[in-house]
Design a protein around this motif. Sequence first.
Motif, PDB file in Angstrom:
ATOM      1  N   ALA A  44      10.629   2.936 -12.094  1.00  0.00           N
ATOM      2  CA  ALA A  44      11.179   3.143 -10.753  1.00  0.00           C
ATOM      3  C   ALA A  44      10.089   3.650  -9.804  1.00  0.00           C
ATOM      4  O   ALA A  44       9.885   3.105  -8.713  1.00  0.00           O
ATOM      5  CB  ALA A  44      12.355   4.118 -10.804  1.00  0.00           C
ATOM      6  N   GLY A  45       9.376   4.688 -10.209  1.00  0.00           N
ATOM      7  CA  GLY A  45       8.382   5.312  -9.323  1.00  0.00           C
ATOM      8  C   GLY A  45       7.188   4.411  -9.059  1.00  0.00           C
ATOM      9  O   GLY A  45       6.743   4.266  -7.905  1.00  0.00           O
ATOM     10  N   ALA A  46       6.667   3.784 -10.114  1.00  0.00           N
ATOM     11  CA  ALA A  46       5.477   2.935  -9.925  1.00  0.00           C
ATOM     12  C   ALA A  46       5.815   1.747  -9.032  1.00  0.00           C
ATOM     13  O   ALA A  46       5.028   1.377  -8.146  1.00  0.00           O
ATOM     14  CB  ALA A  46       4.949   2.457 -11.278  1.00  0.00           C
ATOM     15  N   SER A  47       6.988   1.148  -9.251  1.00  0.00           N
ATOM     16  CA  SER A  47       7.338  -0.021  -8.428  1.00  0.00           C
ATOM     17  C   SER A  47       7.556   0.410  -6.975  1.00  0.00           C
ATOM     18  O   SER A  47       7.152  -0.304  -6.044  1.00  0.00           O
ATOM     19  CB  SER A  47       8.568  -0.738  -8.987  1.00  0.00           C
ATOM     20  OG  SER A  47       9.682   0.120  -9.054  1.00  0.00           O
ATOM     21  N   ALA A  48       8.156   1.577  -6.787  1.00  0.00           N
ATOM     22  CA  ALA A  48       8.380   2.050  -5.411  1.00  0.00           C
ATOM     23  C   ALA A  48       7.056   2.387  -4.734  1.00  0.00           C
ATOM     24  O   ALA A  48       6.795   1.961  -3.598  1.00  0.00           O
ATOM     25  CB  ALA A  48       9.302   3.273  -5.414  1.00  0.00           C
ATOM     26  N   ALA A  49       6.216   3.148  -5.421  1.00  0.00           N
ATOM     27  CA  ALA A  49       4.951   3.579  -4.807  1.00  0.00           C
ATOM     28  C   ALA A  49       4.100   2.358  -4.442  1.00  0.00           C
ATOM     29  O   ALA A  49       3.533   2.272  -3.337  1.00  0.00           O
ATOM     30  CB  ALA A  49       4.200   4.503  -5.760  1.00  0.00           C
ATOM     31  N   ALA A  50       4.024   1.389  -5.371  1.00  0.00           N
ATOM     32  CA  ALA A  50       3.213   0.192  -5.106  1.00  0.00           C
ATOM     33  C   ALA A  50       3.800  -0.591  -3.927  1.00  0.00           C
ATOM     34  O   ALA A  50       3.061  -1.027  -3.033  1.00  0.00           O
ATOM     35  CB  ALA A  50       3.163  -0.689  -6.356  1.00  0.00           C
ATOM     36  N   SER A  51       5.123  -0.748  -3.914  1.00  0.00           N
ATOM     37  CA  SER A  51       5.736  -1.560  -2.851  1.00  0.00           C
ATOM     38  C   SER A  51       5.602  -0.880  -1.488  1.00  0.00           C
ATOM     39  O   SER A  51       5.344  -1.547  -0.475  1.00  0.00           O
ATOM     40  CB  SER A  51       7.224  -1.793  -3.146  1.00  0.00           C
ATOM     41  OG  SER A  51       7.363  -2.391  -4.395  1.00  0.00           O
ATOM     42  N   LEU A  52       5.789   0.432  -1.464  1.00  0.00           N
ATOM     43  CA  LEU A  52       5.688   1.145  -0.181  1.00  0.00           C
ATOM     44  C   LEU A  52       4.259   1.073   0.352  1.00  0.00           C
ATOM     45  O   LEU A  52       4.037   0.876   1.559  1.00  0.00           O
ATOM     46  CB  LEU A  52       6.139   2.603  -0.345  1.00  0.00           C
ATOM     47  CG  LEU A  52       7.637   2.781  -0.656  1.00  0.00           C
ATOM     48  CD1 LEU A  52       7.944   4.230  -1.048  1.00  0.00           C
ATOM     49  CD2 LEU A  52       8.499   2.386   0.548  1.00  0.00           C
ATOM     50  N   ALA A  53       3.296   1.218  -0.544  1.00  0.00           N
ATOM     51  CA  ALA A  53       1.900   1.152  -0.101  1.00  0.00           C
ATOM     52  C   ALA A  53       1.562  -0.259   0.366  1.00  0.00           C
ATOM     53  O   ALA A  53       0.859  -0.453   1.362  1.00  0.00           O
ATOM     54  CB  ALA A  53       0.975   1.576  -1.244  1.00  0.00           C
ATOM     55  N   GLU A  54       2.079  -1.234  -0.362  1.00  0.00           N
ATOM     56  CA  GLU A  54       1.845  -2.634   0.027  1.00  0.00           C
ATOM     57  C   GLU A  54       2.383  -2.884   1.437  1.00  0.00           C
ATOM     58  O   GLU A  54       1.794  -3.628   2.227  1.00  0.00           O
ATOM     59  CB  GLU A  54       2.540  -3.555  -0.991  1.00  0.00           C
ATOM     60  CG  GLU A  54       2.241  -5.029  -0.865  1.00  0.00           C
ATOM     61  CD  GLU A  54       0.899  -5.425  -1.475  1.00  0.00           C
ATOM     62  OE1 GLU A  54       0.170  -6.171  -0.814  1.00  0.00           O
ATOM     63  OE2 GLU A  54       0.579  -4.971  -2.601  1.00  0.00           O
ATOM     64  N   LEU A  55       3.482  -2.220   1.757  1.00  0.00           N
ATOM     65  CA  LEU A  55       4.052  -2.379   3.098  1.00  0.00           C
ATOM     66  C   LEU A  55       3.209  -1.690   4.168  1.00  0.00           C
ATOM     67  O   LEU A  55       3.403  -1.928   5.359  1.00  0.00           O
ATOM     68  CB  LEU A  55       5.469  -1.783   3.128  1.00  0.00           C
ATOM     69  CG  LEU A  55       6.569  -2.632   2.479  1.00  0.00           C
ATOM     70  CD1 LEU A  55       7.872  -1.837   2.394  1.00  0.00           C
ATOM     71  CD2 LEU A  55       6.796  -3.911   3.289  1.00  0.00           C
ATOM     72  N   GLY A  56       2.367  -0.769   3.741  1.00  0.00           N
ATOM     73  CA  GLY A  56       1.500  -0.112   4.707  1.00  0.00           C
ATOM     74  C   GLY A  56       1.675   1.393   4.805  1.00  0.00           C
ATOM     75  O   GLY A  56       0.932   2.077   5.503  1.00  0.00           O
ATOM     76  N   TYR A  57       2.673   1.943   4.118  1.00  0.00           N
ATOM     77  CA  TYR A  57       2.866   3.393   4.169  1.00  0.00           C
ATOM     78  C   TYR A  57       1.740   4.111   3.431  1.00  0.00           C
ATOM     79  O   TYR A  57       1.098   3.543   2.540  1.00  0.00           O
ATOM     80  CB  TYR A  57       4.202   3.787   3.528  1.00  0.00           C
ATOM     81  CG  TYR A  57       5.415   3.287   4.272  1.00  0.00           C
ATOM     82  CD1 TYR A  57       5.777   3.837   5.503  1.00  0.00           C
ATOM     83  CD2 TYR A  57       6.206   2.258   3.761  1.00  0.00           C
ATOM     84  CE1 TYR A  57       6.890   3.378   6.195  1.00  0.00           C
ATOM     85  CE2 TYR A  57       7.321   1.795   4.439  1.00  0.00           C
ATOM     86  CZ  TYR A  57       7.657   2.356   5.661  1.00  0.00           C
ATOM     87  OH  TYR A  57       8.754   1.896   6.338  1.00  0.00           O
ATOM     88  N   ASP A  58       1.580   5.366   3.802  1.00  0.00           N
ATOM     89  CA  ASP A  58       0.612   6.232   3.146  1.00  0.00           C
ATOM     90  C   ASP A  58       1.370   6.963   2.026  1.00  0.00           C
ATOM     91  O   ASP A  58       2.331   7.678   2.305  1.00  0.00           O
ATOM     92  CB  ASP A  58       0.098   7.220   4.210  1.00  0.00           C
ATOM     93  CG  ASP A  58      -0.874   8.211   3.661  1.00  0.00           C
ATOM     94  OD1 ASP A  58      -1.524   7.905   2.650  1.00  0.00           O
ATOM     95  OD2 ASP A  58      -0.980   9.322   4.246  1.00  0.00           O
ATOM     96  N   VAL A  59       0.975   6.749   0.772  1.00  0.00           N
ATOM     97  CA  VAL A  59       1.796   7.221  -0.353  1.00  0.00           C
ATOM     98  C   VAL A  59       1.015   8.180  -1.247  1.00  0.00           C
ATOM     99  O   VAL A  59      -0.166   7.962  -1.528  1.00  0.00           O
ATOM    100  CB  VAL A  59       2.270   6.006  -1.192  1.00  0.00           C
ATOM    101  CG1 VAL A  59       3.088   6.457  -2.400  1.00  0.00           C
ATOM    102  CG2 VAL A  59       3.097   5.040  -0.334  1.00  0.00           C
TER     103      VAL A  59
END
Length: 637
Positions: A44-59
Amino acid sequence: MELRPQIPAGALTDKWERHRAEIRLVNPANKLKHHIIVVGSGLAGASAAASLAELGYDVSCFCFQDSPRRAHSIAAQGGINAAKNYQNDGDSVFRLFYDTVKGGDFRSREANVYRLAQISVDIIDQCVAQGVPFAREYGGLLANRSFGGVQVSRTFYARGQTGQQLLLGAYQALSRQIAAGKVRMYPRTELLDVVVIDGRARGIVTRSLVDGTLATHTADAVVLATGGYANVYYLSTNAKGCNVTAIWRAHKRGAAFANPCFTQIHPTCIPATGAHQSKLTLMSESLRNDGRIWVPSQRGDQRSPDQIPESERDYYLERLYPSFGNLAPRDIASRRAKEVCDEGRGVGPGGHGVYLDFRDAIRRLGRPVIAERYGNLFEMYQRITGEDPYVVPMRIYPAPHYTMGGLWVDYNLMSTVEGLYAIGEANFSDHGANRLGASALMQGLADGYFVLPYTIGDYLAQAKLPKVDAGHAAARQTETEVAERTRRLLLVNGRRSVDTFHRELGRLMWDRCGMSRNAAGLKEAIQRICVLREEFWQDVYVGGRGEDLNQSLEHAGRVADFFEFAELMCHDALEREESCGCHFREEYQTPEGEAKRDDARFSHVAAWEFTGVGKAPVLHREPLAFEAVHLSQRSYK
Ligand SMILES: Cc1cc2nc3c(=O)[nH]c(=O)nc-3n(C[C@H](O)[C@H](O)[C@H](O)COP(=O)(O)OP(=O)(O)OC[C@H]3O[C@@H](n4cnc5c(N)ncnc54)[C@H](O)[C@@H]3O)c2cc1C
C-alpha cells in the motif's frame, strides 16, 4: 465526532467514474509545493508513495525496516484477485463485488467494494507492465487459481511468492522516485505520534531506530499505510514487527477506529508446537485448490494417516459445504477445524491439527505439476516440520492472520482527522467481517496506485493549509509527549521482560477474543487487560538507553499500545451482539453452528472514539445500506 462516508451519488456502477470526473485537481505546478508523508512501504505505502511522486508531489516515506523491500507484504504467498475473467468461467466485476460483500458477511460498504472490483483489472495491467512475473498458461495468458469463498478462478499468482514479486514491482517504482529526488526515504524510522494542528494532520513525530533521535516532520497530508495488528495475539502469521502503534496513536489524536474486533483467523497454518514459539507460519490458502482437508471419523484415532482407510476419514468441509468444499471461506473453515479438534478428532501432538492431503491430487496430476504449483510451500513445510508433504499429509490449524478492522475512512480513504489518510490493511474499508483470500493485495494496491492519488488531490486542492514547521507549539508538544513516554518506559526498570507481557496478553486475547467469543469471557478479558496493563507499567524491564539502537524499547512501545488497543477490541466484540464473519459470538449461532447475524441491530460499521486510557470509548455507527445485493444468510452448501 461525525462520520461522513462521502459516498458519491449515482448508480453503484458509475460512482467512481463520476467521482473522478468531479474531483478537484491540483495543477502540476502546485503539486510540487505539496509535501505528503507516507508512513509504510509495503504494497500500500510503496505504491502510494511512488504514484504520488510520479504525479509531481513532494513525498517523504517512512518504514521501520532497513529497506522498503522488507515490509511484511513480502510474505504474501498465494495471489491477488482480479475480475479479468481470463478463464471464461463466469467471472465479472459484479461477481467479484458480490463475492466480497457476501464473503465479508454483509458488513462492508457496497460503494467501496464495487470500486475495488472495478479497479482490480487495472492492477494486473500495472503490475505486468512493471515486470511482475505472474504465472502463465502454456498459451501465454496469465494463469489463475481459486481461493476460498468463490467458485471461479480469478487469483493471479507468482508461485507461492506473489507478495514478494508485487513488492519488487512497487519497490522499483519507488526507487525510481527516490533516485529522481521526488521521494525522501526514511528507513529504520518509527512513527510514534501524529501532529494535529487546527483539526488537520500536519505531520508526524518519529524516532530513529538506529540512534534514538526524535524528529518532527511536517506536511500537508499524512498517509498511514502501516499494516495490520494481528500480533495483538502474540502468535500470528504476521512478521514480528507488525504492530498497531501508528494507527493507535492516530486514534488517540482523533481518528475513529472501525470494527477492531474483526480479526481473521486463517485455517491453514502450521500448528503451534509449544510455548517456545514466537511466530506461526502460514500455509497458503492456494493449497486448498488441490489439497483435501480431513480428520479421522473416530475420536482419538492414533493411526498414521496412511493406515486410515477412506471409509474412516471425514472430509468435513466437503461433507458440510458440497458446493464450495475445501474452498469454504476462511472464517468458516477455521471454525469447523476448531470444532472437529474440540470433538477429539484432531491429529498430531495435542490434537490441534487437521490433515491437508495431496495424495489424490498427486495421483491425478502427478508430482511435477504439484511441485510446479506449490513447490516452495512444500519445501517450507518440510523444513519446519521435518515431514515430507508429498508423502505424508500436511497438518494445519487456524492462526491469527489478518485484521479487517482499522482506522475508519470515508470513500476517499480519509480518516475522521482531516488530511490523515489510511490505506491497505491499516484501514477498515473493504472486507467487512471476513476477508476473502487474495483480496488484501488487491485492496492495498488499489488504494495506493489508483484511489489515493485521485482523492488526496481533491483535499489538497481546497484545504487552506498555512505553512507549519517543527517549531509550531502543537508539534513541539507532541514531540515532548513522545519523549516522555519513552522515558517512562525506560524508568520502570522492573523484573519482567516485554516479551512475557506480550505473550500473556496474546494468550488472553486468543482465549477470550479469538476464534469464538462470549459475553462473560469478554468482560473478564477487559478486566484482566486493565490489571495486566497496570502490571506492565509497574514491572516491565526494558533496559538500555533511549539514545541508542534498542529493540527492547521498540517492542515495549508497541506492546504498551497493544495493551490499550486490546481493551477496545474486547469492547467492540462485546458490543456487537451478533455473529458475523470472523466474529463468532457463541450466544448467536444457527442450529447448524453457523454465524447468526442481526441485521436489524448491527448492520453498521462500529467506529470508536478515544476518550482516554482505561475510559469507556464512545461508539459511533455508520449504517450500511445495501442496494445491489440482498442481505441473506451466507450459504456455501
Ligand atoms: C504469511 C502471509 C501471507 C499472505 N498472503 C496473502 C496473499 O496471498 N494474498 C493476499 O491478498 N494477501 C495476503 N496476505 C495479506 C497481505 O500480505 C497483507 O494484508 C498486506 O501485504 C498488507 O500490506 P500493507 O502495505 O497494508 O502493510 P505491510 O506490508 O504490513 O507494510 C506496513 C509498512 O508500514 C511500516 N510501519 C508500520 N508501523 C510503522 C510505524 N509505526 N512507523 C513507521 N513505519 C511503520 C512498515 O515498516 C511497513 O513498511 C498475507 C499475509 C500473511 C501474513
